[in-house]
Scaffold this active site. Structure first.
Site, short mmCIF file in Angstrom:
data_model
loop_
_atom_site.label_atom_id
_atom_site.label_comp_id
_atom_site.label_asym_id
_atom_site.label_seq_id
_atom_site.Cartn_x
_atom_site.Cartn_y
_atom_site.Cartn_z
N CYS A 86 -82.44 -32.67 134.69
CA CYS A 86 -81.04 -32.23 134.63
C CYS A 86 -80.95 -30.73 134.38
O CYS A 86 -81.30 -29.94 135.24
CB CYS A 86 -80.29 -33.07 133.59
SG CYS A 86 -78.50 -32.98 133.77
N HIS A 203 -81.76 -38.96 134.82
CA HIS A 203 -82.42 -38.95 133.51
C HIS A 203 -83.39 -40.13 133.35
O HIS A 203 -82.97 -41.21 132.93
CB HIS A 203 -81.37 -39.03 132.40
CG HIS A 203 -80.59 -37.78 132.23
ND1 HIS A 203 -80.98 -36.77 131.38
CD2 HIS A 203 -79.45 -37.36 132.82
CE1 HIS A 203 -80.10 -35.78 131.43
NE2 HIS A 203 -79.16 -36.09 132.30
N GLU A 205 -85.52 -40.49 131.02
CA GLU A 205 -85.66 -40.82 129.59
C GLU A 205 -84.54 -41.74 129.12
O GLU A 205 -84.64 -42.35 128.06
CB GLU A 205 -85.70 -39.53 128.75
CG GLU A 205 -84.37 -38.86 128.46
CD GLU A 205 -83.81 -38.06 129.62
OE1 GLU A 205 -84.37 -38.14 130.73
OE2 GLU A 205 -82.80 -37.34 129.42
#
Lengths: 228, 101
Positions: A86, A203, A205
């Site tokens: 990002c 993302h 994560e």
């Protein structure tokens, strides 16, 4: 495996990445404040998402010139796997480690949703736990995610298989409707020419635990650990 | 597309040694062909307000700064450097420099 997360003023996904790396590597990642000028020997550098420096001037522009970034650029150029997520992707393009730029979403709206991605190239330390053309899902959350580059560079990225992920629908069609931000060629993530640097807007994560509703992102971190 | 500086050879500048800053205005604009959704939104809002005959609205940035470098050639070279290193992203943006004292 020794990992590091670079933390800028305004980073807000650094802790999420820290947890994802801790779980994947079974060791504690080093959190490195952007004012540092040195780092020890590291096997993976992650530049997390957020709004470094409040996105002043351009997203990622100020962070790209933080003291630690000179060292990050040098390590990445010597082959250390480096992942920008990002805002991290925006920072990597601003440093020149990755080509192109992330511009304002064509909708002018902050895009915060889950998207489908088509894995374009599974031949890298980051993506070898996916299959080519596999459809995976991850969240996105950004205002400046519209990938742009000149025609020459775009052709080079496609011809050299440096596109990692493209936005698609549930069936894998990379249609205009499945493009959440207006990125050229529905590009969601790209590699540098040696494929040791990956920048991506989605993302991983945030999709590492069943409690998050999806785990496709965990396979990216596991792949990095397996390739170490 | 760097504009020629507007040079003002005023006498005040020659007489006062301490008055030696140069003002610069740097216009940063999106390159031709780069999509500008903000410009499009502004254009559409102007149309909604009833203003006719307006097209090709493009949004950019204006950065102003003072320089102690009084040689215009050197000042331009310096700003060129500032722009390529930080102020503009030359992948998507052009910049134009105006100098005045």
């Amino acid at each position: 495996m020794k990992t590091a997360v670079i933390v800028f003023p305004g980073s807000n996904c650094d802790r999420d990445v820290q947890i994802a790396l801790r779980n994947a590597t079974d060791s504690e990642p080093l959190m490195i404040w952007h004012q540092e000028t040195e780092m020890p020997s590291i096997d993976l550098i992650v530049i997390p998402g957020g709004f470094s420096y409040g996105d002043y001037l351009r997203s990622g522009a100020m962070a790209a010139h933080s003291p630690i970034m000179r060292e990050v650029v040098s390590r990445a150029q010597s082959g250390t796997p480096t992942l920008g997520i990002c805002n991290g992707f925006q920072i990597l393009t601003e440093t020149g480690l990755l080509p192109g730029a992330l511009m304002r979403n064509t909708s002018l709206k902050f895009a915060c949703c889950s998207v489908f991605l088509r894995v374009e190239n599974s031949y890298s330390a980051f993506t070898h736990h996916y299959d080519d053309e596999e459809i995976i899902s991850m969240p996105i959350a950004h205002l400046d995610g519209s990938f742009y580059t000149d025609d020459f560079t775009l052709t080079k990225l496609i011809d050299n298989s440096l596109v990692a992920f493209r936005y698609c629908d549930a069936s894998g069609n990379t249609s205009k409707e499945a493009n959440p931000n207006g990125s050229l060629h529905n590009i969601a993530g790209i590699f540098n020419s040696s494929r040791n640097v990956l920048g991506m807007m989605p993302h991983p994560e945030r999709s590492t635990d069943p409690i998050m509703g999806r785990t496709d992102g965990a396979r990216l971190f596991d792949a990095l650990v397996a390739s170490f | 597309m760097i504009r020629q500086p507007r040079i003002n050879h005023g006498a005040k500048r020659l007489l006062t040694e301490s008055y030696n800053t140069v003002k610069a205005q740097i216009h940063i604009t999106l390159k031709t062909g780069v999509l500008d959704p903000q410009g499009k939104a502004i254009e559409s809002a102007l149309g909604d307000l009833g203003f006719d005959g307006i097209s090709n609205v493009r949004q950019g940035k204006l950065i102003e700064l003072d320089l102690t470098e009084s040689d215009y050639g050197k000042a331009r070279a310096l700003i060129d450097n500032l722009c390529t290193q930080l102020l503009a992203n030359t992948v998507i943006e052009d910049f134009a420099i105006e100098l005045d004292d």
